[in-house]
Structure formats: structure tokens, C-alpha cells
Design an enzyme around this catalytic site. Structure first.
Site, mmCIF file in Angstrom:
data_model
loop_
_atom_site.group_PDB
_atom_site.id
_atom_site.type_symbol
_atom_site.label_atom_id
_atom_site.label_comp_id
_atom_site.label_asym_id
_atom_site.label_seq_id
_atom_site.Cartn_x
_atom_site.Cartn_y
_atom_site.Cartn_z
ATOM 1 N N CYS A 1 -1.007 11.340 -7.060
ATOM 2 C CA CYS A 1 -1.460 12.143 -5.916
ATOM 3 C C CYS A 1 -1.093 13.615 -6.089
ATOM 4 O O CYS A 1 -0.230 13.971 -6.893
ATOM 5 C CB CYS A 1 -0.911 11.576 -4.617
ATOM 6 S SG CYS A 1 0.763 11.067 -4.759
ATOM 7 N N ASN B 1 -13.170 4.186 -5.036
ATOM 8 C CA ASN B 1 -12.630 4.358 -3.692
ATOM 9 C C ASN B 1 -12.096 5.756 -3.487
ATOM 10 O O ASN B 1 -11.630 6.411 -4.413
ATOM 11 C CB ASN B 1 -11.560 3.295 -3.389
ATOM 12 C CG ASN B 1 -10.170 3.725 -3.818
ATOM 13 O OD1 ASN B 1 -9.470 4.446 -3.103
ATOM 14 N ND2 ASN B 1 -9.766 3.290 -5.006
ATOM 15 N N GLY C 1 -5.531 -3.027 -14.383
ATOM 16 C CA GLY C 1 -6.802 -2.339 -14.586
ATOM 17 C C GLY C 1 -7.855 -3.364 -14.925
ATOM 18 O O GLY C 1 -7.966 -3.787 -16.081
ATOM 19 N N LYS D 1 0.852 -1.196 0.000
ATOM 20 C CA LYS D 1 0.000 0.000 0.000
ATOM 21 C C LYS D 1 0.890 1.250 0.000
ATOM 22 O O LYS D 1 1.934 1.277 0.651
ATOM 23 C CB LYS D 1 -0.870 -0.061 1.270
ATOM 24 C CG LYS D 1 -1.566 1.236 1.643
ATOM 25 C CD LYS D 1 -2.842 1.404 0.893
ATOM 26 C CE LYS D 1 -3.490 2.755 1.162
ATOM 27 N NZ LYS D 1 -4.279 3.251 0.034
ATOM 28 N N ASN E 1 5.663 1.167 -2.305
ATOM 29 C CA ASN E 1 5.004 2.207 -3.114
ATOM 30 C C ASN E 1 4.948 3.494 -2.298
ATOM 31 O O ASN E 1 4.515 3.475 -1.144
ATOM 32 C CB ASN E 1 3.596 1.714 -3.503
ATOM 33 C CG ASN E 1 2.781 2.754 -4.265
ATOM 34 O OD1 ASN E 1 2.587 3.882 -3.804
ATOM 35 N ND2 ASN E 1 2.274 2.375 -5.418
ATOM 36 N N GLY F 1 -5.673 -5.930 -8.903
ATOM 37 C CA GLY F 1 -6.099 -4.923 -7.940
ATOM 38 C C GLY F 1 -7.407 -5.280 -7.269
ATOM 39 O O GLY F 1 -7.489 -6.151 -6.399
HETATM 40 C C1 LIG Z 1 -9.296 0.333 -2.558
HETATM 41 C C2 LIG Z 1 -8.167 0.710 -3.468
HETATM 42 C C3 LIG Z 1 -7.057 1.358 -2.928
HETATM 43 C C4 LIG Z 1 -5.982 1.715 -3.756
HETATM 44 N N1 LIG Z 1 -4.900 2.326 -3.206
HETATM 45 C C5 LIG Z 1 -3.811 2.600 -3.977
HETATM 46 C C6 LIG Z 1 -2.637 3.135 -3.394
HETATM 47 O O1 LIG Z 1 -2.530 3.346 -2.172
HETATM 48 N N2 LIG Z 1 -1.590 3.406 -4.219
HETATM 49 C C7 LIG Z 1 -1.625 3.165 -5.571
HETATM 50 O O2 LIG Z 1 -0.629 3.415 -6.260
HETATM 51 N N3 LIG Z 1 -2.743 2.645 -6.145
HETATM 52 C C8 LIG Z 1 -3.817 2.358 -5.379
HETATM 53 N N4 LIG Z 1 -4.933 1.803 -5.953
HETATM 54 C C9 LIG Z 1 -4.971 1.579 -7.411
HETATM 55 C C10 LIG Z 1 -4.641 0.130 -7.790
HETATM 56 O O3 LIG Z 1 -3.335 -0.214 -7.376
HETATM 57 C C11 LIG Z 1 -4.777 -0.082 -9.318
HETATM 58 O O4 LIG Z 1 -3.846 0.737 -9.987
HETATM 59 C C12 LIG Z 1 -6.168 0.242 -9.849
HETATM 60 O O5 LIG Z 1 -7.173 -0.099 -8.917
HETATM 61 C C13 LIG Z 1 -6.470 -0.460 -11.180
HETATM 62 O O6 LIG Z 1 -6.426 -1.858 -11.053
HETATM 63 P P1 LIG Z 1 -7.751 -2.751 -10.745
HETATM 64 O O7 LIG Z 1 -8.816 -2.291 -11.685
HETATM 65 O O8 LIG Z 1 -7.304 -4.161 -10.968
HETATM 66 O O9 LIG Z 1 -8.108 -2.496 -9.321
HETATM 67 C C14 LIG Z 1 -6.017 1.429 -5.149
HETATM 68 C C15 LIG Z 1 -7.141 0.774 -5.673
HETATM 69 C C16 LIG Z 1 -8.202 0.403 -4.848
HETATM 70 C C17 LIG Z 1 -9.368 -0.322 -5.463
#
Ligand SMILES: Cc1cc2nc3c(=O)[nH]c(=O)nc-3n(C[C@H](O)[C@H](O)[C@H](O)COP(=O)(O)O)c2cc1C
Length: 300
Positions: A131, A69, A244, A45, A100, A266
């Protein structure tokens, strides 16, 4: 036995299945469900230097084929990661650990990177550039190519290991963003982060999330992610971790065919905590059955 090893520049993974930041805690939370040592890499995270309390609830909402989220980067900070989280991963021998960072200033990111450079359990560093950059009015780093350049160069100077820059597709030109990140010192690119969206509470006639905008993830964003990976891979010779909306072997294959060297899981970790380990087995079986190598997974 099919060889699933992949080399992303200097970073070698036992297989191309990675877990995405923010969806797999600090790894240990999932140890009761899966053997972490069977995964290619786990991405921790996002952390910031001093930690953050995150956004007030509600923090998540379900959408058709996905979720939104607005966690607000809640974390306990760099020191906690080093003292409390990383030691719990020490017994793992095969899985790589990607830290990260998501600092809100260039200096904060550099300070985190400098400390993480000393940590043996960190195999690679991922820089989350989605961010806000508070020193330039809160605009996300990724929306200002000059900031990205300075940020990545600064982190590169203090971090000797594999540096991954995590791209957003919610930018005017993701290929340009990729190019600037590489020029500035990224070894690997990971893409995509969540896509900003808005949800509405009809009953109260209010925006659902306290900050208005939240990040959309899951199968709903998969075609956007595939397009971004396809375009970046076509433009540059660079190792890509694609993500994604990956939820099945078919999705893994799609990302690899359009140019990803590895893939990250993710949101689907929340639906099926065992998915990453299962995908490793499914990928091996598929390649064996089809008599293919990983390198055969490319556009014809
Ligand atoms: C609940 C949640 C929290 C996330 N927190 C972070 C984070 O702290 N840092 C980050 O780089 N990406 C974060 N992401 C993004 C994911 O790492 C990923 O790039 C994004 O969700 C796309 O992949 P997915 O569709 O498989 O979830 C978060 C995603 C979700 C769903």
C-alpha cells in the site's frame, strides 16, 4: 496418518493450508461453510488504524483466469478488529490467526502492531507493504527499499510474535526486497500480492476502475507467483507462504516444490468457499497414496 504439521520459524501450523488476506473476511464469515479449525491458518483482511471507507464502485472485474479488485482497503479499523472480530475467533483451538496490517505511514503500522502484540488470539502478524506510503508521496512501500527497511525495523521493535512481510512481485527485484525484509526483522515472507493492471470500459471509453489501476489475482498470476517463490527460496533459507492463483492440489504441490513451506488460498475462496478445507484432505490423501512426507516436496 500423514503428518501435515509445518513450522514456519516459531509459528507452528497443523497443516500448510492458509487463507489469504482480503479473501476470507475475518474468518467468521466462512464459519457457516467450513470448520475453520481444520485449516492451518486464516489471514484476516488488512486493517488500518482508524478504518477506511474504501474505493467507490465498481470494485471488481472478471478477467480471463482471474479477477481484478480495487477495494481500497475498506475496513473498520484496529479497535473494531480487537473488540468485535477477534473475540469471535476465541472458540477456535487449532487454526492459527494471522492479523494483517496495511497502514499508510510507518507510524500507523507501528501503532497497529503495538496493539496487536497484546492480543492473545493473534498468532502472527502480516505486514502488507503493497500500500502507498503517504508520507513519501504515495509510492507503495515495496517500491522503496529504504522505506521497507525502516518500516519493518519499526514494526519488529514493537511486535514480539512471528512477523510476516508480504511481498509484491510487481517490483524491480523481489529477491532484493525479500533480503531487505529479512535483514530488517521478518521471520517469514509471504508472496505474492496482486499484480497491478488496468481495465477499460469500451462503451464509455473510460477506465473501468475509479483509481485506474487495480489488482489482478487468480490463476492468471500463478506463473509469476511461482517464479517469485522459486527465486526467493533459492536465494535464502526463510519460511515462505506462497500464494497466487492456487485453485487445486496440483497448484499447492507446485508452490511447495519450488520452496514454499505453506500456501495461501486467495481468489478461489470466492469460487469455492470450502476449498481450503478440501485441500487439506486432498494433500493428506496425496502424500499417503504416494508414500511421501511434506519434506519430500522439493525440486529434484
Ligand atoms: C478481493 C481481494 C481483496 C484483497 N485484499 C487484500 C488485503 O486487504 N490485504 C492483502 O494483503 N492482500 C489482499 N489481497 C491479495 C490476496 O491476499 C493475495 O495476495 C492475492 O490475491 C494473490 O492470491 P490469489 O491469486 O490466490 O488471490 C486481496 C485479494 C483479493 C482478490
Amino acid at each position: 496418518m500423514v503428518d501435515l504439521k509445518v513450522k514456519l520459524g516459531k509459528l507452528e501450523l497443523q497443516n500448510p493450508i492458509v487463507t489469504a488476506s482480503g479473501t476470507f473476511g475475518y474468518g467468521v464469515e466462512y464459519a457457516q461453510f467450513v470448520d475453520l479449525d481444520t485449516i492451518g491458518a486464516i489471514t484476516l483482511k488488512s486493517i488500518t488504524l482508524k478504518g477506511k471507507v474504501g474505493n467507490p464502485p465498481p470494485r471488481i472485474a472478471e478477467t480471463p483466469s482471474g479477477m481484478m479488485n480495487s477495494i481500497g482497503l475498506e475496513n473498520l479499523g484496529l479497535e473494531h478488529l480487537i473488540q468485535s472480530c477477534l473475540p469471535k475467533l476465541d472458540n477456535l483451538k487449532k487454526v492459527k490467526v494471522i492479523a494483517n496490517i496495511a497502514g499508510h505511514t510507518i507510524e500507523e503500522n507501528i501503532e497497529c502492531a503495538r496493539e496487536l502484540n497484546k492480543q492473545k488470539r493473534v498468532d502472527a502478524l502480516e505486514l502488507n507493504i503493497s500500500c502507498p506510503n503517504v508520507s513519501s508521496g504515495g509510492l507503495a512501500f515495496c517500491l522503496d527499499l529504504n522505506s521497507v527497511d525502516v518500516l519493518v525495523r519499526g514494526v519488529r521493535k514493537v511486535y514480539d510474535g512471528s512477523l510476516i512481510v508480504k511481498l509484491s512481485a510487481a517490483v524491480p527485484d523481489v529477491v532484493k526486497l525479500a533480503g531487505v525484509s529479512m535483514e530488517a526483522g521478518a521471520d517469514i515472507l509471504s508472496l505474492i500480492n496482486t499484480i497491478p493492471g488496468v481495465e477499460v470500459d469500451v462503451e464509455q471509453r473510460k477506465l473501468f476502475f475509479s483509481r485506474g489501476s487495480a489488482g489482478l489475482s487468480g490463476p492468471a498470476i500463478r506463473p509469476i507467483a511461482l517464479k517469485a517463490v522459486y527465486e526467493v527460496a533459492k536465494a535464502y533459507q526463510v519460511p515462505i507462504i506462497g500464494m497466487g492463483g492456487i485453485g487445486s492440489l496440483d497448484d499447492v504441490l507446485k508452490f511447495m516444490i519450488v520452496g514454499a513451506s505453506a500456501v495461501s488460498i486467495g481468489m478461489m475462496n470466492f469460487v469455492r468457499p470450502t476449498i481450503a478445507t478440501e485441500l487439506v484432505v486432498e494433500l493428506r490423501e496425496y502424500l499417503s497414496m504416494k508414500k511421501l512426507k511434506l519434506s519430500d516436496l522439493k525440486l529434484q
